[in-house]
Design an enzyme around this catalytic site. Structure first.
Site, PDB file in Angstrom:
ATOM      1  N   SER A  76      57.374  -4.885  76.310  1.00  0.00           N
ATOM      2  CA  SER A  76      56.865  -3.586  76.768  1.00  0.00           C
ATOM      3  C   SER A  76      55.725  -3.037  75.934  1.00  0.00           C
ATOM      4  CB  SER A  76      58.007  -2.563  76.819  1.00  0.00           C
ATOM      5  OG  SER A  76      58.874  -2.849  77.889  1.00  0.00           O
ATOM      6  N   LYS A  79      52.603  -2.258  77.864  1.00  0.00           N
ATOM      7  CA  LYS A  79      52.364  -0.995  78.564  1.00  0.00           C
ATOM      8  C   LYS A  79      51.257  -0.175  77.904  1.00  0.00           C
ATOM      9  CE  LYS A  79      57.010  -0.390  80.544  1.00  0.00           C
ATOM     10  NZ  LYS A  79      57.867  -1.410  79.946  1.00  0.00           N
ATOM     11  N   SER A 317      59.869   3.765  78.520  1.00  0.00           N
ATOM     12  CA  SER A 317      59.492   2.375  78.789  1.00  0.00           C
ATOM     13  C   SER A 317      59.851   1.983  80.222  1.00  0.00           C
ATOM     14  CB  SER A 317      60.168   1.421  77.793  1.00  0.00           C
ATOM     15  OG  SER A 317      59.505   0.168  77.765  1.00  0.00           O
TER      16      SER A 317
END
Length: 511
Positions: A76, A79, A317
């Protein structure tokens, strides 16, 4: 899918030059170098691949790097790139629209023609907001639609799952399908899911009572669970179907999130119920097709701004919010990534030396480096949207996926960073202010660690050391705490949530 060049290439970020090798490189701070080297010498990292880059947040000067240019899976942490590129490409004021349209004509309370529900990809749509669209139709005086309910989800392509996603994750809420017509049943915008609520029956041994939120005819509950004991409840969607299996036993109320197959079908069911609640009859059933050209807009729902969506996306997230950004940019995963990649150079990333296949980092095909992550963090500081974007990052010991990490250390309230977790992968990348007041960016990426060592300890110790002046202030973070080893074949859904390091804590409700 745009072909990107791989190979033994040292990443040269726009405006910055980094040198990295298998060993550590540091500039002008022997004490910091020694401390970081000691942290990375932990036996918990034996056999693992670890990349670390620390730089001055303003000048880009390299403070410390160990395998910083080496590409690996960053989970993640990706991102950071997705959201920054989307803020540049779409703009912080971008909003999604969900519309009710028709090309029919009115005759009193009858609409002669189809009514069309057209999705624009808004991942925050809820049952209440779909109800409001139905309410608007009723308020206009329509009680009969002499035609069909047309559902139009053609804003996105028909491939709902990202390339390289793990098939066994599909039933879990953090791996939902992406659709232009979708629904979020909770305040965290868990798009493409339903809440399953399990209540004990009236007597011991009685079947539990299972309901879904929102109520719908799209999923089928198959329950063998009973009101007896504390064995716990397992809720999991059967692969490839909308059969949700509920088993176990409980004395208490339990709620769980599960994905649905075909979110458009879920929305269709929910909207049909909203029309029925308003006494509106649709004579022609349901069709799936694109809205006719020139159809008149009857009602519109508009989402929050993209800059506001950054908060749930980054703090929690949220994978599905990230994937909506990709498909909004280019309809499909492949074209969406290519469209976002036009903004990468301005974020210090050369598109030819990285591999990106989705927006969330769920894809096992993604390949990125700590050097590139720190370049994004530095270049973002020059953007007009930076303040809102940085404010959306989790804060150590305060909120988001870092709410329980680094408490009572110099990093608490100081470190603003994006975490990342998949099986065998962990990372932490963000901003930190040193004890001397210097602003740094850092990225720690770990691949191929073993599951009974908590990789978050390593990341936290690095971040705490950067926030402090060393010495006794980092002692509480120095010891790794090995966890009990789990059998490889053990069902991950049954592993106690607090013992799982292969997912973000927000995905399983432990933070």
């Amino acid at each position: 899918m745009k072909l990107r060049v791989l190979g033994a290439v040292v990443a040269v970020a726009a405006g910055f030059s980094l040198t990295s090798s298998g060993g550590a490189v540091a500039v002008g701070n022997e004490a910091l170098t020694a401390d970081l080297d000691a942290i990375l010498a932990d036996n918990a990292l034996k056999g693992a691949d670890v990349g670390v880059t620390v730089r001055d947040a303003n000048s880009g000067e390299v403070i410390y790097t160990r395998q910083g240019a080496k590409r690996s899976q960053v989970a993640s942490n990706l991102k950071l790139l997705t959201t920054a590129a989307a803020m540049d490409l779409l703009g912080p004021d971008y909003r999604w629209k969900t519309e009710l349209l028709t090309s029919g004509t009115r005759s009193g309370a009858t609409l002669n023609g189809d009514v069309v529900l057209r999705g624009g990809g808004d991942p925050t749509m809820s049952r209440v907001r779909y109800q409001a669209l139905a309410d608007a139709l009723k308020a206009s005086g329509v009680t009969t639609v002499n035609g069909s309910l047309v559902v139009d989800d053609k804003k996105f392509d028909s491939n709902p799952l990202g390339p390289g996603w793990a098939w066994e994750d599909v039933p879990f809420s953090y791996s939902a399908e992406t659709s232009a017509l979708t629904l979020s049943p909770d305040a965290k915008f868990s798009a493409g899911t339903v809440v399953v609520r399990v209540k004990p029956g009236a007597t011991t041994g009685a079947p539990v009572v299972v309901t879904t939120e929102p109520s719908n005819d799209h999923v089928q509950i198959v329950s063998t669970a009973t009101t007896n004991g504390n064995a716990g409840i397992t809720v999991q969607r059967e692969q490839g179907t909308n059969r949700i299996l509920v088993s176990g036993s409980t004395w208490a109320e339990v709620t769980a999130l599960t994905t649905v197959k075909d979110p458009t079908g879920l929305v269709t069911s929910v909207f049909q119920k909203a029309l029925q609640a308003n006494g509106i009859t649709v004579t022609g059933g349901v069709k799936r097709q694109e809205a006719p050209a020139g159809a008149a807009v009857l009602a519109t729902d508009t989402s929050m701004k993209l800059s506001e969506l950054m908060v749930p996306l980054l703090k929690d997230s949220n994978n599905m919010l990230a994937e909506v950004l990709v498909k909004t940019a280019g309809k499909s995963f492949g074209n969406g990534v290519n469209q976002l990649s036009t903004k990468w150079a301005g974020l210090g990333v050369d598109p030819n030396v990285v591999e990106v296949f989705d927006g969330s980092g769920l894809s096992r095909y993604d390949q990125f480096s700590p050097d590139d992550l720190t370049s994004v963090l530095i270049k973002a500081k020059t953007k007009p949207w930076f303040s809102a974007w940085q404010a959306s990052l989790p804060v150590a010991g305060v909120d988001g996926t870092l709410v329980s990490r680094m408490k009572n250390t110099p990093a608490a309230g100081n470190v603003k960073a994006k975490s990342g977790s998949l099986t065998g992968i962990s990372g932490l990348s963000g901003y930190v202010k040193t004890a001397a007041g210097r602003d740094l960016v850092f990225s720690v990426v770990q691949n191929n660690y073993v599951l009974f060592n908590n990789p978050k300890n390593i990341e936290d110790r690095v971040a705490v050391r950067l926030a402090s002046d060393g010495g006794s202030s980092i002692a509480p973070q120095i010891q790794s705490v090995p966890q009990q080893r789990k059998a490889p074949e053990q069902d991950r859904a049954k592993v106690p949530a607090q013992e799982r390091f292969d997912v973000e804590c927000s995905w399983i409700g432990t933070c």
